[in-house]
Design an enzyme around this catalytic site. Structure first.
Site, PDB file in Angstrom:
ATOM      1  N   ASN A   7     -69.220  70.850  10.763  1.00 15.12           N
ATOM      2  CA  ASN A   7     -69.437  70.439  12.155  1.00 15.12           C
ATOM      3  C   ASN A   7     -68.533  71.310  13.042  1.00 15.12           C
ATOM      4  OD1 ASN A   7     -69.580  69.199  14.630  1.00 15.12           O
ATOM      5  ND2 ASN A   7     -69.027  67.151  13.898  1.00 15.12           N
ATOM      6  N   ARG A  91     -74.115  70.339  11.269  1.00 13.07           N
ATOM      7  CA  ARG A  91     -74.447  69.502  12.418  1.00 13.07           C
ATOM      8  C   ARG A  91     -74.753  70.440  13.588  1.00 13.07           C
ATOM      9  NH1 ARG A  91     -70.737  66.984  16.983  1.00 13.07           N
ATOM     10  NH2 ARG A  91     -72.336  65.741  17.980  1.00 13.07           N
ATOM     11  N   HIS A 180     -76.230  61.628  19.502  1.00 21.63           N
ATOM     12  CA  HIS A 180     -75.749  60.699  18.462  1.00 21.63           C
ATOM     13  C   HIS A 180     -76.894  60.277  17.533  1.00 21.63           C
ATOM     14  CE1 HIS A 180     -72.367  59.110  21.340  1.00 21.63           C
ATOM     15  NE2 HIS A 180     -71.873  60.041  20.549  1.00 21.63           N
ATOM     16  N   HIS A 208     -73.599  52.675  19.563  1.00 19.32           N
ATOM     17  CA  HIS A 208     -72.598  53.635  19.079  1.00 19.32           C
ATOM     18  C   HIS A 208     -71.526  53.734  20.156  1.00 19.32           C
ATOM     19  CE1 HIS A 208     -71.348  57.489  17.012  1.00 19.32           C
ATOM     20  NE2 HIS A 208     -70.755  57.614  18.192  1.00 19.32           N
ATOM     21  N   ARG A 241     -66.441  60.060  30.586  1.00 16.73           N
ATOM     22  CA  ARG A 241     -67.719  60.369  31.257  1.00 16.73           C
ATOM     23  C   ARG A 241     -68.219  59.166  32.042  1.00 16.73           C
ATOM     24  NH1 ARG A 241     -70.652  62.331  25.885  1.00 16.73           N
ATOM     25  NH2 ARG A 241     -68.640  62.820  24.962  1.00 16.73           N
ATOM     26  N   GLU A 384     -71.947  60.001   9.785  1.00 11.79           N
ATOM     27  CA  GLU A 384     -72.863  61.099  10.110  1.00 11.79           C
ATOM     28  C   GLU A 384     -72.817  62.188   9.032  1.00 11.79           C
ATOM     29  OE1 GLU A 384     -70.913  60.532  13.909  1.00 11.79           O
ATOM     30  OE2 GLU A 384     -72.634  61.488  14.855  1.00 11.79           O
TER      31      GLU A 384
END
Ligand code: ADP
Length: 397
Positions: A7, A91, A180, A208, A241, A384
């Site tokens: 990743n 990823r 996600h 999530h 955010r 993940e």
């Protein structure tokens, strides 16, 4: 079969080497500050002390080279030979509308992903650098790309189209993509397994909740809506955010605060969310501590976060005609007992009753609803990396 899951971020790289025969992690680690002074590799074999390697890493190729060296090292390695790595799973953040599933990486796939750079300028270039580096250093090892956006490609058009001039969708691909996806897919599959039901028979709302946070509505195993959008900025109140705001605020604040495009972008992505409201931190543990000490803005940040999660749960239940399962996952979803309690308060109207005792759980698969709750409320730790490794194995079989 051992799968190396990679990743890559712009200056970081996380990896896990997973033995697929029992899905165990045989080594994992993190490289930080790639291309910046002070690069460091932290390598770990479960059950052993962490090894910290400080070495100049000007780019991802050097970083991956060092990771491979660490994996086969006589002292702290996990394998004897690179040949024991059967495949690499990468990823990749954005596949636009090009891929609705994971794919084996070849030159055409790389080209397609290069075309998506415009949609994820911060992420896709780093993912592509990781792919290029592995391709050079592990010439004969097959690679698979697993996309954050892929799972959401089943959304109906009415879910993903924005009420903007349609030409913007046609010309630039301005639409909801969602992120996600690998996590929402993993926890929904795991939840079905855990409660012993068929995924195709369930209406699931996945929450999530981490630093970045998103919800998905999953009906018959397919995503029909999700809270992140064209970028990961839309939707919930997040660590830094803003999520959903009145779009008119953007030009208003730019004018008042004399901000240019980059300045406004930075404000919405890095200075907003619970950090912006509380002024304390983007980390919920710090905010909870401040709230306990009587900091009102910290309390407000937590309330605003929970309020919006609840609002999305309600709207997704309406979209699906109810819900059978609500899943909490990621840092906050898995660990914050109080957030889960606040979010679920008032959801009894739709048949979701949290059991306060059972909710006293962190970081493991658990049913936290009452026995008579129509909707099962679950905690399912996300994984993940395992999902990426499983896709890689399945595609290469
Ligand atoms: P990301 O992967 O998006 O960076 P994570 O999934 O790791 O985020 O989640 C990070 C968030 O989870 C942080 O806000 C952190 O405070 C919160 N978190 C982690 N552990 C706990 C805990 N025990 N109690 C409350 N919040 C927690």
């Amino acid at each position: 079969m051992n799968v190396l899951v990679v990743n890559c971020g712009s200056s970081s790289l996380k990896y896990q080497l997973i033995n697929m025969s029992d899905e165990s992690v045989i080594a994992k680690g993190l490289v930080e500050r790639i291309g910046i002074e002070g690069s460091v590799l932290k390598h770990e074999i479960p059950g052993m002390d962490k090894v910290v390697i400080e070495k100049t890493m000007p780019d991802h190729k050097v970083a991956i080279g060092l990771v491979l060296d660490a994996l086969v090292d006589g002292n702290h390695g996990a394998i004897k030979d690179m040949k024991e790595i059967s495949a690499v799973g990468h990823r990749v953040v954005h596949a636009g509308e090009k891929f609705s599933d994971s794919v084996v990486i070849n030159d055409e796939v790389i080209e397609a992903l290069e075309e998506c750079i415009e949609l994820a300028p911060l992420h896709n270039p780093a993912n592509l650098m990781g792919i290029a580096a592995c391709k050079e250093l592990m010439i004969d090892t097959p690679m698979v790309a697993v996309f954050d956006t892929a799972f959401h490609q089943t959304m109906p058009k009415a879910s993903y189209i924005y009420p903007l001039p349609y030409e913007l969708y046609e010309k630039y691909g301005v639409r909801k993509y969602g992120f996600h996806g690998t996590s929402h897919r993993y926890v929904s599959q795991r939840a079905a397994e855990f409660v012993g039901e068929k995924l195709e028979d369930l209406k699931i709302i996945t929450c999530h909740l981490g630093n970045g946070a998103s919800l998905a509505a999953i009906k018959d195993g397919k995503c029909i809506d999700t809270s992140m959008g064209f970028t990961p900025l839309e939707g919930l109140v997040m660590g830094t955010r803003c999520g959903d705001i009145d779009p008119a605020i953007v030009t208003f604040v730019m004018e008042k605060e004399n901000l240019d495009l980059a300045g406004m972008n930075n404000l919405m992505n890095k200075k907003s969310g619970v950090l912006g409201i509380s002024g304390v931190s983007s980390d919920f543990r710090d905010i909870e501590d401040a709230a306990k000490e009587g900091n009102e803005r910290a309390t407000l940040a937590i309330e605003a976060f929970n309020h919006r999660v609840k609002k999305y749960i309600g709207s997704y239940a309406a979209e699906m005609g109810g819900a059978d399962v609500i899943i909490f996952t990621a840092g906050l979803g898995e660990n914050s007992i109080s957030n889960r309690e606040e979010i679920c308060k008032g959801l009894e109207f739709m048949g979701a009753k949290l059991d306060v005792e059972k909710n006293n759980v962190r970081g493991k698969d658990a049913i936290v609803s009452t026995d008579d709750s129509k909707v099962k409320i679950l905690v399912i730790p996300t994984n993940e990396e395992l999902m990426i490794a499983k896709d890689t194995q399945a595609l290469l079989k």
